[in-house]
Design a protein around this motif. Structure first.
Motif, short mmCIF file in Angstrom:
data_model
loop_
_atom_site.label_atom_id
_atom_site.label_comp_id
_atom_site.label_asym_id
_atom_site.label_seq_id
_atom_site.Cartn_x
_atom_site.Cartn_y
_atom_site.Cartn_z
N LYS A 187 -40.71 -22.13 14.10
CA LYS A 187 -40.91 -21.75 15.49
C LYS A 187 -42.19 -22.42 15.95
O LYS A 187 -42.85 -23.09 15.15
CB LYS A 187 -40.96 -20.24 15.65
N LYS A 188 -42.51 -22.25 17.23
CA LYS A 188 -43.67 -22.94 17.76
C LYS A 188 -44.90 -22.62 16.88
O LYS A 188 -45.20 -21.45 16.64
CB LYS A 188 -43.93 -22.48 19.20
N SER A 192 -48.07 -18.93 12.71
CA SER A 192 -47.60 -19.35 14.03
C SER A 192 -48.57 -18.92 15.13
O SER A 192 -48.63 -19.53 16.19
CB SER A 192 -46.19 -18.82 14.31
N GLN A 227 -45.65 -15.47 10.46
CA GLN A 227 -46.05 -15.02 11.81
C GLN A 227 -47.53 -15.30 12.07
O GLN A 227 -47.90 -15.73 13.16
CB GLN A 227 -45.78 -13.52 11.95
N MET A 281 -39.78 -29.74 16.31
CA MET A 281 -38.84 -28.61 16.30
C MET A 281 -37.49 -29.10 15.78
O MET A 281 -36.49 -29.07 16.50
CB MET A 281 -38.73 -28.02 17.71
N HIS A 327 -37.00 -7.05 14.72
CA HIS A 327 -38.22 -7.82 15.00
C HIS A 327 -39.43 -6.93 14.97
O HIS A 327 -39.46 -5.91 15.65
CB HIS A 327 -38.14 -8.46 16.39
N VAL A 369 -31.36 -21.75 13.99
CA VAL A 369 -32.74 -21.52 14.42
C VAL A 369 -32.82 -21.70 15.93
O VAL A 369 -32.36 -22.72 16.44
CB VAL A 369 -33.69 -22.54 13.73
N PRO A 370 -33.37 -20.76 16.70
CA PRO A 370 -33.89 -19.47 16.26
C PRO A 370 -32.76 -18.55 15.77
O PRO A 370 -31.66 -18.58 16.32
CB PRO A 370 -34.54 -18.88 17.53
N THR A 423 -37.00 -22.19 8.19
CA THR A 423 -36.95 -21.92 9.62
C THR A 423 -38.23 -22.46 10.25
O THR A 423 -39.18 -22.83 9.54
CB THR A 423 -36.79 -20.42 9.92
#
Lengths: 257, 96
Positions: free
Chosen positions: A149-150, A30, A27, A102, A255, B37-38, A147
């Motif tokens: 993410k942006k 990111s 986190q 991505m 989350h 993913v996600p 995994t």
């Protein structure tokens, strides 16, 4: 050359904290607040589930309880694994320095290349890999999950080096469909320890991974520690997610940021 | 009627658990060792399947709609997901 922070801080008796730290770093990376990181850690005795798995479907929970095996869920998908001090785990958590975009398949492929190269450096014999597994002499010795993410990608893996494979095969319940597909009767036939295959112990494999990844990707590892923000987020993740039965034993997605 | 079914995709076990009444699914739960993913997209898929008829075209439409969001399921195809869900037709039944 990119500097990659090397974190060796781990919590062998607290697998929940080990998972919380992985997610906290992800986190923070990111958000652009943490450096690219390579982390090594071990768990004394833990069954680690993928985030889409249910504990009672994948594990012999009575056996786990009787043998003091803690059950913890990752925030990444994939299958259940067993960790003891004979299994070495590592994570690579980074902004996209590797041109992955991505694309999870590209992430697996890129990171598995580093793993294969590292195990070859350690003279692990007859290496073959699929998307997220590595076999040596036809037996599984390595499993990974990932995994993204942006702003961040995350790849973590477990290697069987001197794991108690009898405990592993007793606690993991592998569905008949999967065993049949691989033409075996039990998971015990499917796995092996790297130490038995090439004589290398955990420290040697650790060192090979450092050399393998740094030379493959052209980065330099620099020993470091967790930032205050990572420590604080890991604590919140630990308290609100990874130490909770709802997360580890149920199917609730939690989350915390 | 509660139904459980299990499907082995090339890379991943997909388990479906659902209530089936009047040939429509509810309380659909998808578990297994696949990657998505996600990760929280799984909730969207389960939501799209809520009330969906257990017919190939309806399930296929729901799965296609799900993939429009850009979700990634490495080594698991749309067809794998549709096949896994359609397995509910012949899955293990338990009367409530």
């Amino acid at each position: 050359m990119v500097n990659v922070r090397l974190i060796e801080q781990d919590y062998p008796d607290d697998p929940y904290m080990n998972m919380a730290v992985d997610e906290a770093i992800f986190q923070e990376v990111s958000k652009g607040k943490s450096q690219p990181t390579m982390r090594f850690y071990r768990n004394r005795s833990a069954a680690v589930l993928g985030c889409f798995q249910l504990a009672d479907e994948e594990l012999d929970l009575e056996y786990a309880k009787a043998n003091n095996i803690k059950v913890v869920k990752r925030f990444t998908g994939g299958g259940a694994v067993y960790h003891d001090m004979g299994a070495l785990n590592y994570s690579i958590i980074s902004p996209d320095l590797f041109g992955i975009g991505m694309n999870v398949e590209r992430l697996f492929s890129g990171m598995m290349n580093g793993a294969v190269r590292s195990l070859a450096l350690a003279s692990v014999p007859e290496i073959k890999n699929s998307m997220n597994d590595i076999t040596s002499n036809g037996k599984k010795v390595f499993g990974a999950a990932a995994t993204l993410k942006k702003g961040a990608l995350m790849f973590h893996a477990t290697m069987l080096i001197q794991t108690d494979l009898n405990i592993l095969s007793s606690v993991l319940k592998v569905p008949g469909e999967k065993l049949k597909d691989k033409g075996i009767k039990s998971i015990r036939e499917r796995v092996a320890n790297i130490k038995e295959l090439c004589g290398k112990d955990s420290q040697k494999i650790h060192d090979s991974l450092l050399i393998g990844y740094s030379t493959f990707y052209g980065f330099k590892t620099v020993p470091g520690k967790l930032t205050e923000d990572e420590e604080s987020l890991a604590k919140r993740l630990y308290e609100g997610k990874y130490s909770k039965q709802e997360w580890n034993m149920g199917s609730e997605l939690i989350h915390i940021e | 009627m509660h139904v459980n079914t299990i499907y082995k995709a090339p890379k991943g076990i997909i388990r479906i658990s659902a209530e089936v009444n009047d040939n429509k699914m509810s309380n659909v739960r998808i578990t297994g060792d696949f990657f998505m993913v996600p990760e929280d997209s799984i909730l969207t898929l389960e939501k799209y399947l809520e009330g969906t008829k257990l017919e190939y075209t309806s399930v296929s439409d729901a799965v296609n709609k799900f993939y429009l969001s850009g979700v990634m399921t490495p080594m698991v195809t749309k067809l794998d997901l549709v096949t896994a869900i359609m397995g509910v037709v012949v899955g293990e039944r338990k009367t409530n």
